[in-house]
Design a protein around this motif. Structure first.
Motif, PDB file in Angstrom:
ATOM      1  N   ARG A   1       0.870  -1.220  -0.076  1.00 39.51           N
ATOM      2  CA  ARG A   1       0.087  -0.063   0.127  1.00 39.51           C
ATOM      3  C   ARG A   1       0.977   1.217   0.005  1.00 39.51           C
ATOM      4  O   ARG A   1       1.912   1.254   0.876  1.00 39.51           O
ATOM      5  CB  ARG A   1      -0.825   0.037   1.003  1.00 39.51           C
ATOM      6  CG  ARG A   1      -2.039   0.990   1.198  1.00 39.51           C
ATOM      7  CD  ARG A   1      -3.315   0.855   1.986  1.00 39.51           C
ATOM      8  NE  ARG A   1      -2.979   0.080   3.189  1.00 39.51           N
ATOM      9  CZ  ARG A   1      -2.637   0.718   4.246  1.00 39.51           C
ATOM     10  NH1 ARG A   1      -2.482   2.309   4.332  1.00 39.51           N
ATOM     11  NH2 ARG A   1      -2.216   0.159   5.488  1.00 39.51           N
ATOM     12  N   LEU A   2       0.408   2.373  -0.848  1.00 37.90           N
ATOM     13  CA  LEU A   2       1.548   3.320  -1.137  1.00 37.90           C
ATOM     14  C   LEU A   2       0.583   4.569  -0.952  1.00 37.90           C
ATOM     15  O   LEU A   2      -0.320   4.522  -1.053  1.00 37.90           O
ATOM     16  CB  LEU A   2       1.869   3.357  -2.771  1.00 37.90           C
ATOM     17  CG  LEU A   2       2.605   2.272  -3.129  1.00 37.90           C
ATOM     18  CD1 LEU A   2       2.755   2.239  -4.727  1.00 37.90           C
ATOM     19  CD2 LEU A   2       3.910   1.683  -2.326  1.00 37.90           C
ATOM     20  N   LEU A   3       1.568   5.792  -0.493  1.00 34.63           N
ATOM     21  CA  LEU A   3       0.781   7.218  -0.406  1.00 34.63           C
ATOM     22  C   LEU A   3       2.162   8.138  -0.793  1.00 34.63           C
ATOM     23  O   LEU A   3       2.897   7.958  -0.276  1.00 34.63           O
ATOM     24  CB  LEU A   3       0.373   7.185   1.036  1.00 34.63           C
ATOM     25  CG  LEU A   3      -0.212   8.671   1.477  1.00 34.63           C
ATOM     26  CD1 LEU A   3      -1.736   8.539   0.721  1.00 34.63           C
ATOM     27  CD2 LEU A   3      -0.287   9.072   2.770  1.00 34.63           C
ATOM     28  N   PHE A   4       1.336   9.102  -1.645  1.00 33.23           N
ATOM     29  CA  PHE A   4       2.578  10.337  -1.493  1.00 33.23           C
ATOM     30  C   PHE A   4       1.476  11.514  -1.398  1.00 33.23           C
ATOM     31  O   PHE A   4       0.393  11.504  -2.008  1.00 33.23           O
ATOM     32  CB  PHE A   4       2.973  10.366  -3.206  1.00 33.23           C
ATOM     33  CG  PHE A   4       3.792  11.781  -3.192  1.00 33.23           C
ATOM     34  CD1 PHE A   4       4.964  11.790  -2.842  1.00 33.23           C
ATOM     35  CD2 PHE A   4       3.079  12.853  -3.582  1.00 33.23           C
ATOM     36  CE1 PHE A   4       5.724  12.976  -2.855  1.00 33.23           C
ATOM     37  CE2 PHE A   4       3.751  14.003  -3.821  1.00 33.23           C
ATOM     38  CZ  PHE A   4       5.058  14.142  -3.389  1.00 33.23           C
TER      39      PHE A   4
ATOM     40  N   PHE B   1      -2.931   6.667   7.536  1.00 35.10           N
ATOM     41  CA  PHE B   1      -2.146   5.616   6.615  1.00 35.10           C
ATOM     42  C   PHE B   1      -1.850   4.287   7.305  1.00 35.10           C
ATOM     43  O   PHE B   1      -2.167   3.255   6.765  1.00 35.10           O
ATOM     44  CB  PHE B   1      -0.702   6.090   6.037  1.00 35.10           C
ATOM     45  CG  PHE B   1      -0.156   5.025   5.199  1.00 35.10           C
ATOM     46  CD1 PHE B   1      -0.528   4.965   3.469  1.00 35.10           C
ATOM     47  CD2 PHE B   1       0.814   4.318   5.619  1.00 35.10           C
ATOM     48  CE1 PHE B   1       0.051   4.056   2.912  1.00 35.10           C
ATOM     49  CE2 PHE B   1       1.472   3.457   4.703  1.00 35.10           C
ATOM     50  CZ  PHE B   1       1.261   3.168   3.592  1.00 35.10           C
ATOM     51  N   ILE B   2      -1.165   4.425   8.516  1.00 25.90           N
ATOM     52  CA  ILE B   2      -0.846   3.297   9.337  1.00 25.90           C
ATOM     53  C   ILE B   2      -2.111   2.440   9.583  1.00 25.90           C
ATOM     54  O   ILE B   2      -2.417   1.374   9.672  1.00 25.90           O
ATOM     55  CB  ILE B   2      -0.068   3.571  10.423  1.00 25.90           C
ATOM     56  CG1 ILE B   2       1.543   4.121   9.985  1.00 25.90           C
ATOM     57  CG2 ILE B   2       0.018   2.595  11.427  1.00 25.90           C
ATOM     58  CD1 ILE B   2       2.117   2.917   9.186  1.00 25.90           C
ATOM     59  N   ALA B   3      -3.170   3.104   9.945  1.00 25.39           N
ATOM     60  CA  ALA B   3      -4.611   2.748  10.360  1.00 25.39           C
ATOM     61  C   ALA B   3      -5.121   1.854   9.248  1.00 25.39           C
ATOM     62  O   ALA B   3      -6.101   0.969   9.364  1.00 25.39           O
ATOM     63  CB  ALA B   3      -5.783   3.685  10.842  1.00 25.39           C
TER      64      ALA B   3
ATOM     65  N   ILE C   1      -6.094   5.276   4.276  1.00 26.68           N
ATOM     66  CA  ILE C   1      -5.696   5.824   3.048  1.00 26.68           C
ATOM     67  C   ILE C   1      -4.425   5.283   2.335  1.00 26.68           C
ATOM     68  O   ILE C   1      -3.807   4.570   3.084  1.00 26.68           O
ATOM     69  CB  ILE C   1      -5.207   7.484   3.277  1.00 26.68           C
ATOM     70  CG1 ILE C   1      -4.222   7.609   4.264  1.00 26.68           C
ATOM     71  CG2 ILE C   1      -6.702   8.196   3.429  1.00 26.68           C
ATOM     72  CD1 ILE C   1      -3.875   9.056   4.441  1.00 26.68           C
ATOM     73  N   GLY C   2      -4.179   5.652   1.170  1.00 26.35           N
ATOM     74  CA  GLY C   2      -3.264   4.918   0.283  1.00 26.35           C
ATOM     75  C   GLY C   2      -3.874   4.207  -0.762  1.00 26.35           C
ATOM     76  O   GLY C   2      -5.053   3.690  -0.865  1.00 26.35           O
ATOM     77  N   GLU C   3      -2.880   3.814  -1.797  1.00 27.13           N
ATOM     78  CA  GLU C   3      -3.498   2.966  -3.141  1.00 27.13           C
ATOM     79  C   GLU C   3      -2.595   1.707  -3.033  1.00 27.13           C
ATOM     80  O   GLU C   3      -1.715   1.398  -2.618  1.00 27.13           O
ATOM     81  CB  GLU C   3      -3.188   3.755  -4.315  1.00 27.13           C
ATOM     82  CG  GLU C   3      -1.510   3.872  -4.343  1.00 27.13           C
ATOM     83  CD  GLU C   3      -1.212   4.946  -5.475  1.00 27.13           C
ATOM     84  OE1 GLU C   3      -1.706   4.488  -6.873  1.00 27.13           O
ATOM     85  OE2 GLU C   3      -0.678   5.780  -5.389  1.00 27.13           O
TER      86      GLU C   3
END
Lengths: 304, 156
Positions: A194-197, A294-296, A299-301
């Motif tokens: 899982r990624l996020l920017f 994010f950690i929860a 969010i993220g793809e």
């Protein structure tokens, strides 16, 4: 206008060999490389240029621009499993690369919000790395990917972990006779990720970020975090990885409680400042909220 | 010490040979030396996009482009878009859709949009908004600018 544009002189080497020769011979004279010019020109015309002698790399694009799969390290120690991004590759070329999109979509996302299209057409991967802005959009992504930088001089080529390459604000470990020739991205067997920017700024692209957060989270078969990377820009004197938070969270499954734990750890680990773009308080709250969510797992793809 | 070099490139299809300091901005070459004042001097830091020109097919900020990196280049400015009194379809659309108000940003936006449409860039609203990320307009709110670009793209 600068005090005197005629004070600035330029040497234009025909190839990398000639550039490195010149840098070796003139290593103590303060010459600096000129890549796409977007950073250097803003400095010169803002009367804050770091040099008056410039080594124009425009004719080195044939050698130093481009993205190559199965790139090999010049040091011969790392033989394969790397993608080599030439230092003169532009941000537009990063955005359009199918190879990089397959490896990590975060690269395209970061490049797409590094200034407007006009800047992306000129600014280079290497220029962004060497100018080392604490809030540089692409820089946390290279950190999260465990990238290495290739530094060439007349007499040697060395590769340095990008994490160690960054030093004090806007300072790197490059020597005066060294040219950044490439950035190397390791290709690993990727688990489910899982990624996020996220760049937080007054405008999406055309403004320097208040802060930047990017994350790569591997998830094992049981859904626990494996090989978690949390990287930030604008949250300290240089782009950084939140190493202690990464270790603390490794092996745990996403949950709201874990997100809260991540946020608290970041409060202890990050040291943002007040400046003209934001405040330490806002930056820390934003980092806590984004990383916590994010950690929860909110969010993220997904990427695999 | 005189650091001037001689540079050769093309501007709007015409060969140019000139002596200049190597770190002179393309913006000053266009406006002061060649008197092509359609290219606007806005922020001078590569943020507002008012000085956008097309170099070798790509939209760039003339304020951040040193003349030393133009050797052999093909530069196009807003003056090149119209054929005497006949506006390009993009210019005509800006006129018809109200895509220009005070006009400061218009030359830069026309050049950014021309480069985008020439290379077949996408024309849905989201794609055009992203393409405009390097051009600031303080009059229009961008809606009419995007309508102008979409009308020109549809006419092709």
């Amino acid at each position: 206008m600068p005090t005197n544009i005629s004070d600035h002189h330029v040497f234009t080497p025909r190839d990398v060999t000639e550039a490195l020769q010149f840098m070796a011979l003139h290593r103590d004279e303060g010459w600096r490389p000129l890549a796409g010019g977007s950073e250097v020109m803003a400095q010169i015309y803002g009367n804050r240029a770091a040099a008056t002698g410039w080594i124009n790399l425009a004719q080195l694009r044939d050698q130093l621009a481009g993205i190559h799969e199965d790139g090999t390290h010049e040091d011969g120690i790392h033989d394969d499993g790397w993608v080599r991004i030439g230092a003169l590759t532009t941000l537009t070329e990063l955005r359009r690369s199918a190879v990089l999109q397959a490896i990590c979509p975060l690269i395209r996302r970061a490049a797409a919000v590094t200034g407007g299209v006009q800047r992306q057409n000129r600014a280079t991967v290497g220029g962004r790395i060497v100018s080392a802005s604490p809030a540089g959009e692409t820089l946390p992504v290279w950190l999260a990917l465990d990238a290495e930088v290739e530094l060439s001089s007349r007499d040697a080529t060395r590769c340095v972990a990008y994490r160690q390459f960054l030093q004090e604000p806007r300072q790197t470990a490059i020597a005066p006779d060294e040219l950044l020739t490439a950035i190397m991205i390791p290709i690993r067997d990727r688990p489910r990720q899982r990624l996020l920017f996220r760049k937080v700024a007054s405008r999406a692209a055309g403004a320097i970020g208040k802060m930047v957060f990017t994350a790569i989270a591997g998830l094992d078969a049981a859904g626990h975090y494996r090989d978690l990377r949390l990287a930030f820009g604008g949250m300290g004197p240089r782009p950084l990885r939140a190493c202690e938070a990464e270790q603390l969270l490794e092996g745990h499954a996403p949950s709201d409680a874990l997100g809260a734990q991540a946020a608290d750890q970041l409060s202890a680990e990050l040291t943002p400042i007040d400046d003209l773009r934001s405040t330490a308080d806002y930056r820390l709250r934003t980092a806590r909220n984004l990383a916590g969510a994010f950690i929860a797992g909110h969010i993220g793809e997904q990427h695999s | 010490m005189n650091n001037d070099h001689v540079f050769r490139f093309h501007v709007n299809g015409q060969p140019v040979e000139m002596q200049a300091p190597p770190m002179q901005r393309l913006l000053d070459v266009l406006r002061e030396t060649l008197r092509l004042t359609g290219t606007k001097n806005g922020c001078g830091q590569g943020i507002c996009g008012a000085c956008t020109v097309i170099v070798n097919g790509q939209a760039v900020s003339a304020c951040l482009t040193p003349v030393v990196q133009l050797e052999g280049a093909d530069v196009q400015t807003v003056e090149y878009l119209s054929d005497r009194d006949c506006l390009s379809s993009l210019q005509q659309s800006f006129l018809e859709c109200g895509g220009t108000q005070c006009g400061s940003c218009t030359p830069g936006i026309l050049m950014a949009a021309t480069a985008h449409l020439r290379r077949g860039g996408g024309t849905n609203t989201e794609e055009l908004r992203e393409m405009l990320s390097g051009n600031l307009c303080r009059c229009t709110g961008y809606i009419k600018i995007i309508e102008s670009m979409q009308q020109a793209a549809a006419a092709k």
